[in-house]
Design a protein around this motif. Structure first.
Motif, PDB file in Angstrom:
ATOM      1  N   MET A 202      15.906  14.081  52.007  1.00 43.09           N
ATOM      2  CA  MET A 202      15.853  15.395  51.350  1.00 43.09           C
ATOM      3  C   MET A 202      15.602  16.497  52.374  1.00 43.09           C
ATOM      4  SD  MET A 202      13.478  14.209  48.108  1.00 43.09           S
ATOM      5  CE  MET A 202      12.377  15.537  48.464  1.00 43.09           C
ATOM      6  N   LEU A 203      14.611  16.292  53.219  1.00 41.18           N
ATOM      7  CA  LEU A 203      14.181  17.309  54.173  1.00 41.18           C
ATOM      8  C   LEU A 203      15.279  17.588  55.209  1.00 41.18           C
ATOM      9  CD1 LEU A 203      11.958  19.173  55.211  1.00 41.18           C
ATOM     10  CD2 LEU A 203      10.952  17.230  56.416  1.00 41.18           C
ATOM     11  N   ILE A 204      15.888  16.520  55.748  1.00 40.61           N
ATOM     12  CA  ILE A 204      16.931  16.707  56.769  1.00 40.61           C
ATOM     13  C   ILE A 204      18.161  17.388  56.165  1.00 40.61           C
ATOM     14  CG2 ILE A 204      18.533  15.491  58.319  1.00 40.61           C
ATOM     15  CD1 ILE A 204      16.192  13.427  58.759  1.00 40.61           C
ATOM     16  N   ALA A 205      18.538  16.990  54.947  1.00 37.51           N
ATOM     17  CA  ALA A 205      19.680  17.636  54.270  1.00 37.51           C
ATOM     18  C   ALA A 205      19.394  19.131  54.062  1.00 37.51           C
ATOM     19  CB  ALA A 205      19.949  16.947  52.935  1.00 37.51           C
ATOM     20  N   HIS A 206      18.172  19.454  53.723  1.00 36.89           N
ATOM     21  CA  HIS A 206      17.785  20.857  53.501  1.00 36.89           C
ATOM     22  C   HIS A 206      17.789  21.628  54.826  1.00 36.89           C
ATOM     23  CE1 HIS A 206      16.092  24.167  51.248  1.00 36.89           C
ATOM     24  NE2 HIS A 206      15.036  24.240  52.063  1.00 36.89           N
ATOM     25  N   LYS A 229       8.892  21.360  50.166  1.00 32.46           N
ATOM     26  CA  LYS A 229       8.762  21.751  48.746  1.00 32.46           C
ATOM     27  C   LYS A 229      10.095  22.265  48.207  1.00 32.46           C
ATOM     28  CE  LYS A 229       3.827  22.900  48.802  1.00 32.46           C
ATOM     29  NZ  LYS A 229       2.823  24.003  48.796  1.00 32.46           N
ATOM     30  N   GLU A 230      10.804  23.055  49.045  1.00 32.19           N
ATOM     31  CA  GLU A 230      12.114  23.579  48.629  1.00 32.19           C
ATOM     32  C   GLU A 230      13.112  22.422  48.449  1.00 32.19           C
ATOM     33  OE1 GLU A 230      13.305  26.388  51.621  1.00 32.19           O
ATOM     34  OE2 GLU A 230      11.511  27.625  51.331  1.00 32.19           O
ATOM     35  N   SER A 231      13.070  21.459  49.378  1.00 31.06           N
ATOM     36  CA  SER A 231      14.022  20.338  49.305  1.00 31.06           C
ATOM     37  C   SER A 231      13.770  19.484  48.064  1.00 31.06           C
ATOM     38  CB  SER A 231      13.938  19.479  50.567  1.00 31.06           C
ATOM     39  OG  SER A 231      12.744  18.725  50.611  1.00 31.06           O
ATOM     40  N   LYS A 232      12.508  19.337  47.689  1.00 27.00           N
ATOM     41  CA  LYS A 232      12.164  18.541  46.496  1.00 27.00           C
ATOM     42  C   LYS A 232      12.708  19.218  45.240  1.00 27.00           C
ATOM     43  CE  LYS A 232       9.779  15.290  44.271  1.00 27.00           C
ATOM     44  NZ  LYS A 232      10.521  15.304  43.005  1.00 27.00           N
ATOM     45  N   LYS A 233      12.604  20.552  45.217  1.00 24.58           N
ATOM     46  CA  LYS A 233      13.108  21.313  44.057  1.00 24.58           C
ATOM     47  C   LYS A 233      14.627  21.146  43.947  1.00 24.58           C
ATOM     48  CE  LYS A 233      12.499  25.899  41.966  1.00 24.58           C
ATOM     49  NZ  LYS A 233      13.882  26.244  41.608  1.00 24.58           N
ATOM     50  N   ARG A 234      15.301  21.259  45.090  1.00 22.45           N
ATOM     51  CA  ARG A 234      16.763  21.103  45.088  1.00 22.45           C
ATOM     52  C   ARG A 234      17.163  19.677  44.699  1.00 22.45           C
ATOM     53  NH1 ARG A 234      19.576  23.099  50.465  1.00 22.45           N
ATOM     54  NH2 ARG A 234      21.438  22.798  49.147  1.00 22.45           N
ATOM     55  N   PHE A 235      16.408  18.704  45.187  1.00 19.11           N
ATOM     56  CA  PHE A 235      16.692  17.294  44.893  1.00 19.11           C
ATOM     57  C   PHE A 235      16.616  17.042  43.387  1.00 19.11           C
ATOM     58  CE2 PHE A 235      15.482  12.803  44.460  1.00 19.11           C
ATOM     59  CZ  PHE A 235      16.391  12.185  45.306  1.00 19.11           C
ATOM     60  N   ASP A 236      15.667  17.681  42.727  1.00 16.88           N
ATOM     61  CA  ASP A 236      15.481  17.486  41.281  1.00 16.88           C
ATOM     62  C   ASP A 236      16.503  18.257  40.455  1.00 16.88           C
ATOM     63  OD1 ASP A 236      13.311  15.878  41.791  1.00 16.88           O
ATOM     64  OD2 ASP A 236      11.823  17.470  41.564  1.00 16.88           O
ATOM     65  N   TYR A 246      20.601  11.368  49.748  1.00 14.75           N
ATOM     66  CA  TYR A 246      20.681   9.900  49.787  1.00 14.75           C
ATOM     67  C   TYR A 246      21.537   9.437  50.964  1.00 14.75           C
ATOM     68  CZ  TYR A 246      18.272   8.795  45.394  1.00 14.75           C
ATOM     69  OH  TYR A 246      17.321   8.615  44.423  1.00 14.75           O
ATOM     70  N   GLU A 247      22.623  10.192  51.246  1.00 16.00           N
ATOM     71  CA  GLU A 247      23.480   9.854  52.387  1.00 16.00           C
ATOM     72  C   GLU A 247      22.682   9.939  53.695  1.00 16.00           C
ATOM     73  OE1 GLU A 247      26.776  12.535  52.112  1.00 16.00           O
ATOM     74  OE2 GLU A 247      27.731  11.446  50.457  1.00 16.00           O
ATOM     75  N   CYS A 248      21.823  10.961  53.795  1.00 19.03           N
ATOM     76  CA  CYS A 248      20.980  11.111  54.995  1.00 19.03           C
ATOM     77  C   CYS A 248      20.016   9.940  55.135  1.00 19.03           C
ATOM     78  CB  CYS A 248      20.204  12.429  54.945  1.00 19.03           C
ATOM     79  SG  CYS A 248      21.214  13.877  55.301  1.00 19.03           S
ATOM     80  N   VAL A 249      19.486   9.463  53.998  1.00 25.02           N
ATOM     81  CA  VAL A 249      18.567   8.316  54.018  1.00 25.02           C
ATOM     82  C   VAL A 249      19.300   7.079  54.544  1.00 25.02           C
ATOM     83  CG1 VAL A 249      17.164   6.736  52.620  1.00 25.02           C
ATOM     84  CG2 VAL A 249      17.142   9.176  52.115  1.00 25.02           C
ATOM     85  N   ILE A 259      20.874  12.006  62.886  1.00 26.81           N
ATOM     86  CA  ILE A 259      19.841  11.997  61.848  1.00 26.81           C
ATOM     87  C   ILE A 259      18.533  11.448  62.413  1.00 26.81           C
ATOM     88  CG2 ILE A 259      19.183  11.093  59.574  1.00 26.81           C
ATOM     89  CD1 ILE A 259      21.426  13.192  59.492  1.00 26.81           C
ATOM     90  N   THR A 260      18.637  10.422  63.250  1.00 30.06           N
ATOM     91  CA  THR A 260      17.438   9.849  63.876  1.00 30.06           C
ATOM     92  C   THR A 260      16.777  10.860  64.802  1.00 30.06           C
ATOM     93  OG1 THR A 260      18.393   7.624  63.764  1.00 30.06           O
ATOM     94  CG2 THR A 260      16.569   7.938  65.299  1.00 30.06           C
ATOM     95  N   LYS A 261      17.589  11.659  65.526  1.00 28.86           N
ATOM     96  CA  LYS A 261      17.042  12.684  66.411  1.00 28.86           C
ATOM     97  C   LYS A 261      16.271  13.738  65.614  1.00 28.86           C
ATOM     98  CE  LYS A 261      18.246  15.824  70.160  1.00 28.86           C
ATOM     99  NZ  LYS A 261      19.325  16.489  70.936  1.00 28.86           N
TER     100      LYS A 261
END
Length: 615
Positions: A202-206, A229-236, A246-249, A259-261
């Protein structure tokens, strides 16, 4: 045959008693345990047919009843009565006394009331123990073979600031490690940080959308928390964003380079912020986050499947440990793993790879059901036998504000730990300036006193409460130099240390006196202090058994107040009333001062508190 076995055991115990009494220097004798061993021998010799006789030896509450009491006779009488054998407890007490083996510890014993055995300690032996302490230093009691101990504590989440909720785990866990290290155990201090899972996708995508430089530099921790907090709101709320997260995960789990970097940069910023807190509180940890155990989780699931312990529930793989009301989810329906899986993998790694004899999790009591469940699962699959490896959740209550509600800021936010420490520094300096300590201390001494008081008071306020209870965080109470607080104890310690300095006695003179001067214990306050000093090994053994550190705080306060009684009644240094010059030094009393300070210093070290010479 039973008689012969009982007598044989008693003779063997008697031999080890004599060896312990003659073996001063390598460790400190736990007087209570030593008395229990003596009475164990006496009971076995008096009643060799009695299986597992009750053994109860405790410090006496009043001086008129001696120094310790053995209360076994009454319990033995009750047990014999239940078997149809009536023997008066006073008669049992007499038989026990008649079989007490020869020893140097006990001066005399007497029977009181319905069968209490009052024990009076030998002053000469106690004097020798005090001399041993002064010559050889404060050492742990015998604790058996060396153990490998893993302590899992602190454990903040990456990309989030440490807050007041992390305070207790960090302080309690560090103190437990210090205790284990003091007794000679091999201790692995682990920081099981939250550094894996969907939240990082979520955080990396944001960050990809809002922070273009995310592959070069991570935002500071405060901004990261806001982005989270912003990424969690967007995720929901946003389905497309959820899919990208999910793709980032998946990319993170597949070790995608970019993504690892980004993940590493986020972790590094968080680590630096955590380290600022750990440096203030003098905490040492090895970071092993959830990510460390990722590759082990496949094997964990496979092991449970091979043992036939996995059930399917709407695509989830679950495990029902015996005696537990809730199952563990070891694999989600989408094939992902859970906290249950990573906790099982971590526990197995600590048992199998680290070869731990003891594993302690310092986590709040709200997680107790989770710990009971995955401990039970680990036993069910055969990873460990609780009789051979001690695995324990040492839970604790929450930190409350003075309104007795969860400790929050006025705006209702969680209190940042760095803000709490800064506020403590500010308040302790105000206290020191109000006492005009700036007029007698150098700037460096004043700063050292400020930090000693601040961090010492915050730690002690936590550790002095029974850890299972919630406690109210109050700077006013913890900085008060009256009562059972670090402020009082630090001032008391500084005062004790200053006694020899004011009498112009240096360390070399004290060390020489320790080998040449007999410590007299003729005054009742000398006797009371001497016994109190020597209860230190008993306290250490008790905490190793139950892991409740407030016992050490209670003892430290008792030692300081007992010393004050001694100092008020027994002249250590006698001065000329006109000139103020030292005319007489009662060296055995100066040695009692030194012994008190030595035990206090070691107790502070276990609690993670740093006293200073001048305050």
């Amino acid at each position: 045959m039973a008689v012969a076995v009982g007598e044989y055991e008693a003779r063997m115990e008697q031999q080890s008693l004599q060896e312990e009494e003659g073996k001063l220097g390598s460790s400190m004798i736990n007087i209570n345990q030593h008395l229990q061993n003596i009475f164990s021998v006496a009971i076995k010799l008096a009643y060799p047919h009695f299986e597992n006789p009750p053994l109860a030896v405790t410090p006496s509450q009043q001086a008129k009843f001696g120094d310790y009491q053995c209360n076994s006779a009454m319990a033995m009488s009750q047990q014999l009565k239940a078997k149809g054998e009536k023997i008066n407890p006073v008669e049992i007490a007499k038989q026990i006394i008649n079989n007490i083996p020869k020893n140097d510890v006990i001066e005399k014993v007497e029977i009181a009331g319905p069968g209490f055995v009052n024990i009076h300690l030998n002053k000469e032996f106690i004097s020798k123990l005090l001399t041993d302490l002064l010559v050889n230093g404060v050492r742990p009691p015998p604790v058996g073979p060396k153990k490998k101990v893993v302590v899992d504590f602190s454990s903040p989440n990456i990309a989030k600031e440490m807050h007041v909720g992390h305070l207790r785990s960090t302080i309690i866990g560090d103190s437990m490690c210090r205790l284990f290290e003091f007794v000679g155990y091999d201790v692995l201090r682990l920081n099981h940080v939250g550094d894996w899972g969907t939240q990082f996708g979520m955080l990396i995508a944001h960050l990809q959308d809002k922070f273009p430089d995310y592959l070069v530099v991570s935002p500071p921790i405060g901004d990261l928390q806001a982005f989270y907090k912003e990424s969690k709101k967007r995720f929901d709320e946003e389905e497309d964003f959820k899919k990208r997260a999910y793709e980032c995960v998946v990319q993170l789990q597949s070790h995608n380079q970019e993504i690892t970097k980004a993940w590493n940069l986020i972790c590094e910023v968080s680590r630096k912020e955590f380290q600022n807190i750990y440096d203030c509180l003098d905490i040492k940890l090895i970071e092993r986050g959830e990510s460390y155990y990722q590759d082990m989780m496949v094997d964990v699931v496979k092991m449970f499947e091979e043992k036939g312990l996995v059930q399917l529930d709407e695509g989830r793989k679950i495990v029902f440990p015996p005696g537990c009301s809730l199952p563990l989810t070891i694999e989600k329906s989408d094939g992902g793993y859970t906290y249950d899986t990573s906790d099982l993998a971590a526990l197995r790694q600590r048992i199998i790879d680290e070869k731990a004899d003891m594993i302690v999790y310092v986590v709040d009591s709200g997680q107790s059901v989770h710990f009971q469940t995955f401990f039970a699962a680990a036993q069910m699959i055969g990873w460990y036998d609780p009789k051979k490896i001690r695995v324990e959740h040492t839970g604790f209550g929450v930190v409350l504000g003075e309104d007795k509600k969860k400790f929050k800021t006025r705006s209702g936010e969680t209190v940042r730990l760095i803000d709490l420490l800064d506020e403590g520094l500010k308040r302790s300096m105000e206290k020191l300036l109000a006492k005009e300590r700036d007029k007698v201390l150098t700037p460096d001494e004043l700063k050292a006193a400020q930090e000693a008081v601040t961090y010492g008071c915050i730690k002690y306020a936590d550790l002095s409460h029974n850890r299972t209870n919630d406690y109210i965080f109050s700077f006013d109470k913890m900085l008060d130099d009256r009562g059972n607080t670090a402020a009082y104890l630090l001032y008391a310690f500084t005062r004790i240390r200053s006694i020899t300095r004011l009498a112009n006695i240096d360390d070399a003179t004290l060390q020489k006196a320790a080998t040449e001067t007999t410590i007299l214990l003729s005054h009742e306050k000398e006797w009371k202090l001497g016994k109190c000093i020597l209860r230190f090994p008993e306290i250490i053994n008790k905490i190793l058994d139950d892991l409740y550190l407030h016992t050490l705080c209670d003892y430290l306060f008792e030692l300081a107040t007992t010393f004050t009684e001694f100092y008020d009644n027994c002249y250590c240094v006698e001065k000329d009333r006109q000139t103020g010059e030292v005319v007489k030094v009662n060296m055995w009393r100066m040695l009692l001062c030194d012994a008190t300070a030595s035990v206090m210093a070691q107790s502070f070290a276990i609690l993670g508190i740093k006293p200073v010479e001048k305050m």
